[in-house]
Write an enzyme that holds these catalytic residues in place. Structure first.
Site, short mmCIF file in Angstrom:
data_model
loop_
_atom_site.label_atom_id
_atom_site.label_comp_id
_atom_site.label_asym_id
_atom_site.label_seq_id
_atom_site.Cartn_x
_atom_site.Cartn_y
_atom_site.Cartn_z
N ASP A 146 1.01 -7.44 12.98
CA ASP A 146 0.70 -7.84 11.60
C ASP A 146 1.36 -9.18 11.28
OD1 ASP A 146 -0.38 -7.73 9.07
OD2 ASP A 146 1.06 -6.27 8.28
N LYS B 194 13.51 -1.51 0.31
CA LYS B 194 12.10 -1.17 0.48
C LYS B 194 12.00 0.35 0.44
CE LYS B 194 8.19 -1.83 3.66
NZ LYS B 194 7.75 -2.48 4.93
N GLY C 296 0.78 -1.21 0.00
CA GLY C 296 0.00 0.00 0.00
C GLY C 296 0.82 1.27 0.00
N MET C 297 2.02 1.22 0.62
CA MET C 297 2.79 2.45 0.71
C MET C 297 4.21 2.30 0.18
SD MET C 297 4.00 2.97 4.66
CE MET C 297 5.35 2.00 5.35
N ALA C 298 4.64 1.08 -0.08
CA ALA C 298 6.04 0.89 -0.48
C ALA C 298 6.17 -0.22 -1.51
CB ALA C 298 6.91 0.58 0.75
N GLU C 299 7.31 -0.22 -2.18
CA GLU C 299 7.63 -1.31 -3.10
C GLU C 299 8.96 -1.92 -2.70
OE1 GLU C 299 7.42 0.64 -6.86
OE2 GLU C 299 9.41 1.56 -6.69
N ILE C 300 9.11 -3.20 -3.02
CA ILE C 300 10.27 -3.98 -2.60
C ILE C 300 11.10 -4.37 -3.82
CG2 ILE C 300 11.05 -5.94 -1.22
CD1 ILE C 300 9.26 -4.06 0.33
#
Length: 230
Positions: free
Chosen positions: A149, A43, A21-25
């Protein structure tokens, strides 16, 4: 244009391996002197959230919490940095896949996960949580970490047998005397939350253990326990 293979500070981004939702890896290489290279994971906050202070605070929090954790079953953080106004975390690369991918593949192929394998995954996960829940800072003060989580997508399975917990982005912790963590407990995955977390009641480390119980059920049955629709 694809960013694969492009420089990113002292790193080279090789392949995007995930997006949330807020980041890409990204799988990346760290370059050093005399042709030194090390595989890492980058990240980084998605560009559209680069100026969002709430996302940046959560991102920085994850790096701070994880920088204090040094355990074989917790993904290690190497660096929190900023490149061209993009915040990033450099972390340990785990050559494998996450538990969600394994459960999905086994369900589609109707392959049962051996009980011993399932128990091994859960036992290693419990080692990670036992360490995090009892972790202290450099002064010996309890960090009071609750992951919040614990879900299959955040459990990495290495092809060499390693099991590692990752993504402390919504974790609660006490760092340097200040409480950190989101006020909204519903930032985890609804189908893996304890009743107390869902209803906004007081929670402690047992909330994470409730999530472990759900994961164990799903490993043994290949069925969702709570679909999280309500």
């Amino acid at each position: 244009m694809s960013s694969a293979g492009r420089p990113f500070g002292k790193f080279t981004l090789i392949e995007k391996i995930g997006s949330g939702g807020m980041a890409e890896i990204w799988k990346a290489n760290l370059q050093g002197v005399d042709d030194f290279e090390k595989e890492v994971v980058i990240k980084k906050i998605l560009p559209r959230y680069a100026g969002n202070n709430a996302f940046i605070k959560m991102f920085v929090q994850e790096a701070k919490v994880c920088s204090l954790l040094h355990h074989a079953n917790v993904v290690q953080i190497f660096e929190l940095g900023e490149h061209e106004n993009e915040y990033f975390i450099a972390m340990e690369f785990v050559d494998g896949q996450d538990l969600l991918a394994l459960l999905t593949q086994c369900t589609h192929s109707k392959i049962t996960i051996p009980i011993g394998v399932g128990l091994h995954i859960v036992a290693e996960l419990c080692k990670a949580l036992a360490y995090a829940h009892t972790a202290v800072d450099k002064k010996g003060k309890a960090l009071n970490i609750i992951h919040l989580d614990v879900s299959p997508a955040n459990i990495l399975l290495g092809y060499d047998g390693d099991v590692k917990l990752t993504d402390f982005g919504v974790a609660r912790a006490t760092i340097e005397g200040s409480s950190t963590g989101p006020d909204d407990r519903l930032k985890g995955k609804l189908g893996y939350m304890s009743p107390e977390q869902v209803t906004g009641k007081a929670i402690d480390h047992r909330s994470d253990l409730f999530s472990v119980g759900i994961i164990l059920y799903e490993l043994l049955t290949l069925k969702r326990l709570f679909l999280g629709r309500s």
